[in-house]
Each structure stands twice: as structure tokens, then as C-alpha cells.
Motif scaffolding. Sequence first.
Motif, PDB file in Angstrom:
ATOM      1  N   PRO A   1     -11.947  10.524  -7.677  1.00  0.00           N
ATOM      2  CA  PRO A   1     -11.146   9.288  -7.688  1.00  0.00           C
ATOM      3  C   PRO A   1      -9.676   9.541  -7.343  1.00  0.00           C
ATOM      4  CG  PRO A   1     -11.641   9.991  -9.914  1.00  0.00           C
ATOM      5  CD  PRO A   1     -12.426  10.891  -9.008  1.00  0.00           C
ATOM      6  N   ASN A   2      -9.152  10.719  -7.686  1.00  0.00           N
ATOM      7  CA  ASN A   2      -7.737  10.984  -7.404  1.00  0.00           C
ATOM      8  C   ASN A   2      -7.450  11.008  -5.901  1.00  0.00           C
ATOM      9  OD1 ASN A   2      -7.162  11.219 -10.145  1.00  0.00           O
ATOM     10  ND2 ASN A   2      -7.646  13.413 -10.159  1.00  0.00           N
ATOM     11  N   LEU A   3      -8.397  11.539  -5.130  1.00  0.00           N
ATOM     12  CA  LEU A   3      -8.186  11.565  -3.677  1.00  0.00           C
ATOM     13  C   LEU A   3      -8.097  10.164  -3.106  1.00  0.00           C
ATOM     14  CD1 LEU A   3      -8.016  13.191  -1.046  1.00  0.00           C
ATOM     15  CD2 LEU A   3     -10.511  13.163  -0.959  1.00  0.00           C
ATOM     16  N   PHE A   4      -9.005   9.288  -3.550  1.00  0.00           N
ATOM     17  CA  PHE A   4      -8.990   7.923  -3.036  1.00  0.00           C
ATOM     18  C   PHE A   4      -7.788   7.158  -3.574  1.00  0.00           C
ATOM     19  CE2 PHE A   4     -13.238   9.016  -1.892  1.00  0.00           C
ATOM     20  CZ  PHE A   4     -13.551   8.206  -0.806  1.00  0.00           C
ATOM     21  N   LYS A   5      -7.350   7.497  -4.803  1.00  0.00           N
ATOM     22  CA  LYS A   5      -6.153   6.849  -5.337  1.00  0.00           C
ATOM     23  C   LYS A   5      -4.922   7.227  -4.505  1.00  0.00           C
ATOM     24  CE  LYS A   5      -3.556   6.264  -9.617  1.00  0.00           C
ATOM     25  NZ  LYS A   5      -3.449   6.653 -11.050  1.00  0.00           N
ATOM     26  N   GLU A   6      -4.821   8.491  -4.140  1.00  0.00           N
ATOM     27  CA  GLU A   6      -3.716   8.936  -3.298  1.00  0.00           C
ATOM     28  C   GLU A   6      -3.782   8.296  -1.900  1.00  0.00           C
ATOM     29  OE1 GLU A   6      -0.247  10.984  -2.221  1.00  0.00           O
ATOM     30  OE2 GLU A   6      -1.191  10.562  -4.160  1.00  0.00           O
ATOM     31  N   HIS A   7      -5.001   8.144  -1.400  1.00  0.00           N
ATOM     32  CA  HIS A   7      -5.174   7.486  -0.088  1.00  0.00           C
ATOM     33  C   HIS A   7      -4.715   6.036  -0.145  1.00  0.00           C
ATOM     34  CE1 HIS A   7      -6.787   6.779   3.892  1.00  0.00           C
ATOM     35  NE2 HIS A   7      -7.576   5.799   3.415  1.00  0.00           N
ATOM     36  N   GLN A   8      -5.042   5.340  -1.237  1.00  0.00           N
ATOM     37  CA  GLN A   8      -4.603   3.953  -1.394  1.00  0.00           C
ATOM     38  C   GLN A   8      -3.084   3.884  -1.506  1.00  0.00           C
ATOM     39  OE1 GLN A   8      -6.354   1.176  -1.219  1.00  0.00           O
ATOM     40  NE2 GLN A   8      -8.286   2.283  -0.889  1.00  0.00           N
ATOM     41  N   ARG A   9      -2.471   4.857  -2.160  1.00  0.00           N
ATOM     42  CA  ARG A   9      -1.007   4.854  -2.273  1.00  0.00           C
ATOM     43  C   ARG A   9      -0.357   5.018  -0.902  1.00  0.00           C
ATOM     44  NH1 ARG A   9       3.040   8.098  -2.127  1.00  0.00           N
ATOM     45  NH2 ARG A   9       1.688   9.879  -1.721  1.00  0.00           N
ATOM     46  N   ILE A  10      -0.914   5.907  -0.087  1.00  0.00           N
ATOM     47  CA  ILE A  10      -0.346   6.119   1.251  1.00  0.00           C
ATOM     48  C   ILE A  10      -0.440   4.840   2.082  1.00  0.00           C
ATOM     49  CG2 ILE A  10      -0.656   7.399   3.404  1.00  0.00           C
ATOM     50  CD1 ILE A  10      -1.553   9.789   1.695  1.00  0.00           C
ATOM     51  N   LEU A  11      -1.571   4.162   2.003  1.00  0.00           N
ATOM     52  CA  LEU A  11      -1.729   2.911   2.751  1.00  0.00           C
ATOM     53  C   LEU A  11      -0.757   1.847   2.241  1.00  0.00           C
ATOM     54  CD1 LEU A  11      -5.616   2.720   3.053  1.00  0.00           C
ATOM     55  CD2 LEU A  11      -3.975   3.412   4.805  1.00  0.00           C
ATOM     56  N   ARG A  12      -0.578   1.823   0.888  1.00  0.00           N
ATOM     57  CA  ARG A  12       0.330   0.820   0.319  1.00  0.00           C
ATOM     58  C   ARG A  12       1.768   1.087   0.760  1.00  0.00           C
ATOM     59  NH1 ARG A  12      -1.076   1.498  -4.317  1.00  0.00           N
ATOM     60  NH2 ARG A  12       0.567   2.906  -5.069  1.00  0.00           N
ATOM     61  N   ASP A  13       2.178   2.347   0.779  1.00  0.00           N
ATOM     62  CA  ASP A  13       3.528   2.676   1.238  1.00  0.00           C
ATOM     63  C   ASP A  13       3.715   2.358   2.720  1.00  0.00           C
ATOM     64  OD1 ASP A  13       4.023   3.538  -1.306  1.00  0.00           O
ATOM     65  OD2 ASP A  13       3.833   5.689  -0.855  1.00  0.00           O
ATOM     66  N   ALA A  14       2.674   2.515   3.505  1.00  0.00           N
ATOM     67  CA  ALA A  14       2.765   2.207   4.934  1.00  0.00           C
ATOM     68  C   ALA A  14       2.950   0.712   5.151  1.00  0.00           C
ATOM     69  CB  ALA A  14       1.518   2.719   5.646  1.00  0.00           C
ATOM     70  N   ARG A  15       2.256  -0.107   4.339  1.00  0.00           N
ATOM     71  CA  ARG A  15       2.406  -1.564   4.488  1.00  0.00           C
ATOM     72  C   ARG A  15       3.808  -1.989   4.071  1.00  0.00           C
ATOM     73  NH1 ARG A  15      -2.890  -1.560   2.324  1.00  0.00           N
ATOM     74  NH2 ARG A  15      -2.055  -2.058   0.251  1.00  0.00           N
ATOM     75  N   LEU A  16       4.330  -1.381   3.001  1.00  0.00           N
ATOM     76  CA  LEU A  16       5.689  -1.721   2.577  1.00  0.00           C
ATOM     77  C   LEU A  16       6.710  -1.284   3.630  1.00  0.00           C
ATOM     78  CD1 LEU A  16       5.554  -0.740  -1.224  1.00  0.00           C
ATOM     79  CD2 LEU A  16       5.532  -3.032  -0.241  1.00  0.00           C
ATOM     80  N   ALA A  17       6.497  -0.155   4.245  1.00  0.00           N
ATOM     81  CA  ALA A  17       7.408   0.298   5.289  1.00  0.00           C
ATOM     82  C   ALA A  17       7.376  -0.628   6.505  1.00  0.00           C
ATOM     83  CB  ALA A  17       7.055   1.721   5.692  1.00  0.00           C
TER      84      ALA A  17
END
Length: 937
Positions: free
Chosen positions: A263-279
Motif C-alpha cells: 500500500p505504501n508504494l501506491f500511496k506514494e504514487h497517488q501523492r506524486i499524481l496529486r502534486d502534479a495536478r497542483l503544479a
Amino acid sequence: MTSTSGSQEKAESHSPGHDEFMKNLADLHTERGRVKLTILDPQSKVNGKHIDLYQLWNAVTSRGGYDVVSAEKLAWRKVGQEFNLGATNAAAYAFALKTVYYKNLAAYEIKTIHNQEPPPKEILENLTAKGGDLLKRTVENFKPPSRESFGQDSDGSGDESKTPKEEKGDIDEPGSGAGRSTRGLRQAPPQRVLFQPDVSSSRQPRHAQGHAHSPQPVTAPINSYNHSASSSTAGLPLSIANYEPRPPNPLTLRTVTTPGNNPNLFKEHQRILRDARLAALGRGPPPSSKGMMKPGQGFDGPNIYVRTLQGLRSGILEEQDYALHHLVKISHERGDKYKFEAFPNLAEALIEYALEVSALYFDVKWEIDYMEQSHELHVLDGIKGTPDILERIATLRRLDYPDELEPAALTHKLTKIHEAGLTIRNLALLEDNAMYLADLPQLRDFLSIVLNLPQDPRVTELKHYALDIAEQVTKFWSMGVHDPLYRSLLNQVADGSDRGSVLTSLRAMCRISMNLEESNLLKGVPTSVLQNIMNWTLLEDEELVHACLDFLYQFTAVPDNVGILLAHADMLATPSFLFQLTRLLLYHAHRASTKYLVHEAIAAAASQQISQIPRDLLEQFLKLEEPERSTRWLKAVFEEDSESEITQIQLWQAYQTQFNHYTALSNPLLPAAEFIKNVSQVFTGANAQVRTVNETNSKFIIKGIRPRTAPANLDGKSYRRCLWNTPGQDACAEYLLESKDMFDHIAIKHLGIPRNPQGGWDLSSASVPQPQLDCFWADCRHFARHPDQTRTPFNAGMHAKTHLPERDMSKETHNRTLATQTTLPLAHVLRASGEGRKQVTSAFLWQDTAIDERGDAGGVPLTSVLILRNMARNLPKAAAVLQEVNRANYGVPGGPEDWMNKLFHPLRQTLMYVLAHNRPMARHVSDLLSWIETGST
């Protein structure tokens, strides 16, 4: 069954030669290159039972070896019975046992028993254990067993040429039912046919028609025993005959990452996508909280030790209850490592909490002031202590609580106060903690307050805690006469109602100033306390007596205190107390005696004459028939002696002389030949012999017997001979059995004292003149040796009794007989009496008391003698005290010599006895006697 087999295996593993055998077996397998293949199995099992290879080797080789056992029918079953393999499936177990031997021990048998080189493992261990013929198996002549030979071998068959059908009734293959001869064998499964490639040329001849076919393995019909020649492996190379297919390799799988397993890998993947949308929207990522300490996270709080300390000082009831509960456990389990100095203010907090006990009984709440000295009643001085604490306690007003009602809050408070006191007590047992507590002035006030609480069962336990604490810390304190704690401890002893309180109080006072240079003077002790302590030394309570003596030892070490004991000698019963101390010098003494030889024993001399039996015994013999009469007579007048002898004619003549005048024709004597033969039957160690005197004469003797000094009756009890030998007359030769009869004989015949008509002695009518009266028993001459004694018939008769044996054997040593008298009798008197002399010993009694590990005196006796020594040593120094006492009231002039004589003169005899009989105390008693002698002069 399991425990039996286990013990059997353990016994076998330690049988002689087992270890050497297993080492030789392993060396052989190492040479054959089999250890790495894990073929050698020292822990082989059959039916779950361990098979000891050394025991199996002995069982098979004792029957002739592998080939002989395999050739004999059912022989392997018999071998299996020695291992208790069971009878339900005996055939399978026998074959499994045979396989164990074949795989592990067959090559060893060929090498060691038959002295031949074992064949290669490819034709020995790698094949099945069916059949035998190990010695005939070589690489050149051995052929692997064909399919027809499968199933033909058994543990009971030695003929391999027979088919299963021929052996139907006797075959014993694995899997067959044991003992069911009417059931046929199963058909063996078809043998695996190995793939055989066609080695011929793959080019087809020109005249060949049709398509070329690749070579195919020959298949055999199921359940068929007829195989083609091509299916046999007899003619194949060993590498093909022993071929086994390689096991398939497992398929390697690659783990697929999913949200479920990572789950940690997918959680980190979701964080990267969320930061990309905010950027993409022109917004930066939220600030990171990494490394930030959040409430309730990253810090576990204080440990249990700090929490209990802070909880106790917080004043919050719940926190204090939690702290005291855990402090009791910590002090009990970790008290040896839990030190006050590591937790500042912990001891002070516990003392302050325990002081609240006074508020439950008095209208006071104690406070400790560490700043300046206050004169308020409830304020205690935390810097120097409170010297007037007892006076303050005396002014307090007692609170009234109904006896039948006890509030729950009061019970709970008392419990927690007890926990605080118990915690201090447990921690004070550690030396470092005791030193820390000794530096707290408020601890003295706390102990004084607790020891002066009202008599209430609810605080008895708390008082014992306070006394235990005092016992540990008083060795660091010096106490004067007016010290509140010292006075409180004396009050506990003066009260004397609680044995535990008395014991601990005495020990605490004995330890005062123990670790200081100052001496413990123990001044100001009331006479009531001294009287109680002296009285308690009379009790059969070793622990209490020892504590009292320890206190008195330190008390009497001061001359002024010895003067108090002398000044109040009547009230304290000082002389009686000193006598009690001498009695304690043998306290619990172990009694043992050591014997010393005074005179050696002297055996009775052999009689040269055959005794004439008394009249009463003769009458009994005349009533007997032969040969019983001769047997009884021989036992009465003779005894066995391997070194003595008597002639046969002398023996026969004595027998005739004794009975010839009394026997009638109807009861004649035993013939001489039978009489001599009867001697050997009566005395087993006697035998008739013929001894050559010279060339013409021979002597016929009986070896192994000698005449008795006095005859014996039918019960074996010896008569006693009268040894009265009046000068100028023949010696008396009367034999009497009882002492009463002997005394009557002496009085009537030798002293001439007749009996009166009433049966008593008529002393006035004695026929022997009074000047001639004397004791002539074995030349005693009593009155001649003691002219101061009056020669009267009465005195002569009473003296004669001293020569007669007592009926009570325990009193026999007091008789003045030749066998017991301390002076050695004259040789001719001893020979005339025919008596032996008993061994004379003297026993010395030792009464040793307790000793320590070094062998020195210890315990109650040592402390008692030290108190006596203090008294004897300090008496001269107490003369100044004695001058101030009205000595007329005590009947003593007043000098030290007079006191020494009054107190120690009556004890001299007891002290000398202890000196002689108590080896551990001898040195100390000798020192005491020297002080007594010095003080008396």
C-alpha cells in the motif's frame, strides 16, 4: 512402550565398543564416498523405532552374516523381534530392517568379517536388498535382477529361483499379511521401460517404402508378466541401467505489486499524481510534516520510576495511589538496584506522605520546614530535626472514631500509608539507601511519631516497618540519653507486649554507632527495661535470648552500667542472673563421650580339674536317659576351646566317677565308644585324635574342649564357687547358683550365724568368736585391713554381700568381685577363683556447644561468657559507683573483693565443669577465671 524403548536405546548407545564401531563404520563409508550422499544413516528407524546399527550388527553376525540370515526362512523376522518392531505387519518391518542392514552394514561385513573388498556401490548399496550372495557379487558376474525376479525375495526365503506362485504358502514379502498362508500375492506392477534410442543410421534404404518413423519405446501390456527381451536391462550399460529421470524444476514466478501487498508504494504514487495536478494549477505542494513531533507520537513519556516520583509529589490522589502501588512492587523486585540518590526527593516525599498517619488519630497535620526553625506545634524541622517531638506528641488531642464504624476513606488512606512505609522499609535494606536515609533529620521524627502512635491493631504493621527501618539506620547515628528515638525504642522494650517489637528494638539499639568511631554507651536504661531483659533470658526462645544477651553485652561493657547492676542487685536479682549466664554456657550442648581403657581384660584360666556337679544338678541328671544324660553332663562341665585337649580315658573316668554309684541296671551308662563319639556331636569343634608319644606308645585325646571353672545348669547359667578360705582349713568348694543361697551358705557355715524360729538371723548366737570375725573371701581380710571398723556378725554379713553378684546386671559393676574390682588381684587368688577379669574402661563426657565456620565458639554460650567477663573486668572500675550506694541494705561491706566473692564464688564449680567438658568454650572460660582471680586479690 515408548519410554522402555527409549531407555533401551540409551543403554545400547553406551554399550562397550559402540563408539569405536560407529567410528570404523563411518571411516569405511568415507572411503567409499558415501557420506556426502547421506546414505549412511546412524539414526535409522523402522516403525518409528530407532535401530541401533551396533545392536543390529551383533544380531546378524551372531547368526552367520547377511547371506546366512537371508537364506534362512523367516530369519529376518526373528532379528526384528529383538527390536520390538511389532507383530501387526511383521513382514514389512522385517524387510525394512533387512534394508537398513543392507544399505549401512553389508559393505562393512564384507570388509571386516570376510576380509574381501566390497563391490562398488552401484551394484551394492544403490540396489534393492532382495536376495543374498554378497560375496559372489562382482562387476563381471553380477546382473541386475530382471522383472521376473521381482517379488521373489523375502525375509524368510533363501531360494531366489522360486516363483511367487511356488512360494504362495510360505512367501513373506512386504505388504503381505503375516500368518495368512492361504492368501495369494499381489501381481507386481510392470517395470518401467527406459527409452532406448535407435543408434542405427537415420538414412532409409532406397527400397524402403512409406514414411520413416522415429523410434518409440516398447510398451508392455498392463498386468502382464511376459516381457520382451528388449525390455530387460541385463545387457545395458550401468549408466543406462541405473538411470533415473531428473525431477522437474519449479516454475519461477514474479510477484505482482498490488495495493493489497504494497500500500505504501501506491500511496506514494497517488501523492506524486496529486502534486502534479497542483503544479498544473499553479499551486505548490503542502508543507511536509516529516520529522515534526505530533501530540501523542514520537515520545513515550517518562519511565515508570520518574512517573511514580512525580505522581507521588503531585498531590493528586489517583496519581499518588498509582505511584505507591508501583513503588511497593519496585522496592520488592528491584530494591537491590533502586537507589534514593538517583531519584531526588523520593525519600522525602515518601516520609511526608507516611506522616499523614498522625492526622488519622490526632488533630494535627505535620509539615516539614526546610527554611527556618519554627516553633509551631505541627511544623517539623527538616534541617536539624525536632528534639522535642515526644513532648509535642504528648500535647496532641486524640480524635474519636467509633469502633464499629470505619469509613472507607480511612481504610484506603491507611492502606496507602502502609505502602509508603513498606517502600521505605524495603529500600532501606540496601546499604546505600540506609546511608542516604540516615542523613535525613525528618526520618528520626517520622520514626518517633510512628512508634508513639496509639495502641491500635491497624497500625501495628506500620510500627514494625518503622522498627525495621531503625534497625538499618541506627548504625549511622549516635544517640544520647534524651534522644527521642532512643527513648521510643526503650519504651518498646519496657512495654514488652509484642515479641517482634522487642526483638527489633533490641537489635536497633545494639547497632547504635556501629559504623561510627563513637562507642555505644547505652546510658539511661531504666531498671524496668533491665529487669525485663534479664527475665527473658530464662525463656526457651533462642532468638529472643540472643538479642537480650547482645544488648547486655554492650551494656556491661561500660563500668557505670555495671555499677547500676550492683546498686540494684536485689531488685534485679543480679546473683541469680549471673547463675543463669553460667547455665547458658552449656546452651544446646552436644553430648558425646570418649572411652579410655583403664585395665585390659584377663581371660579366665583353664581349669585343671573336672568339676563335681552340685547335688541339685546331679538329681536332675539322674532323671535323664542316655544319651541325653551324657550330653547334658558334657555341656555342664566342659566348654569349647580350640587350644585345649583332654585324654579320652580321663574324660571317661570322670563320667563314670560322677554317675557310677547312682545308676541302676535298668539305666546303665553309655558305652565308652559311644560316649567318645557323643563328644564330637555335642561340641562341633571337638574331635578324637591319636597322638604318638614315642615309638611304642600313643595317646588318645579329645582336642577342642576344656573343663569349666564352674559347672552350668540345664539353662546354661554358671554356678558360682564359694571362695572362702579360712586359715588352717581346707578351701570351701561349694557351688551355688543364686546369690541368696551363697549368702546363706556364708552366714551359716563360715560366719556361724544361725536362723531363729521366725526365719531371721540370730546374730547373738553366732558361733565364730567376735575377735576372729573377718572376711576370708579370696583373702579379702576386710577387718584386718580396716581396724577402725567393728567386728560384729552384722558388719561381717553386710560386707560379705559386696562379694556376691547383683541380680540387676546394670549394678554388677559395683560388686567387689575379682572380675570388677579396680585393683588387680593377686595371681594365686585369680587362679583359685577361676574367674576372668573384665575390661575396665572410663568414659569422659564432652558437652560441646555451637561453633562458627572457623571452629570458634559462638551463639548464646559465647555471648554469656563475654557478659560474665565484662562483669568481672569492670567490678574494680565500678568502685566509685559502689561508694555512693548504701551497701548496708545489701549486706555487702562494699569492696570489690566482697562483690567478686558474692557474685562469682558460687559459680566457680560450674565454671570449672564447663572448662573441663566444653572444648569450644574452654579458652573463654579460662580468660574469665583469670579476671575473677585478678579481681579477688
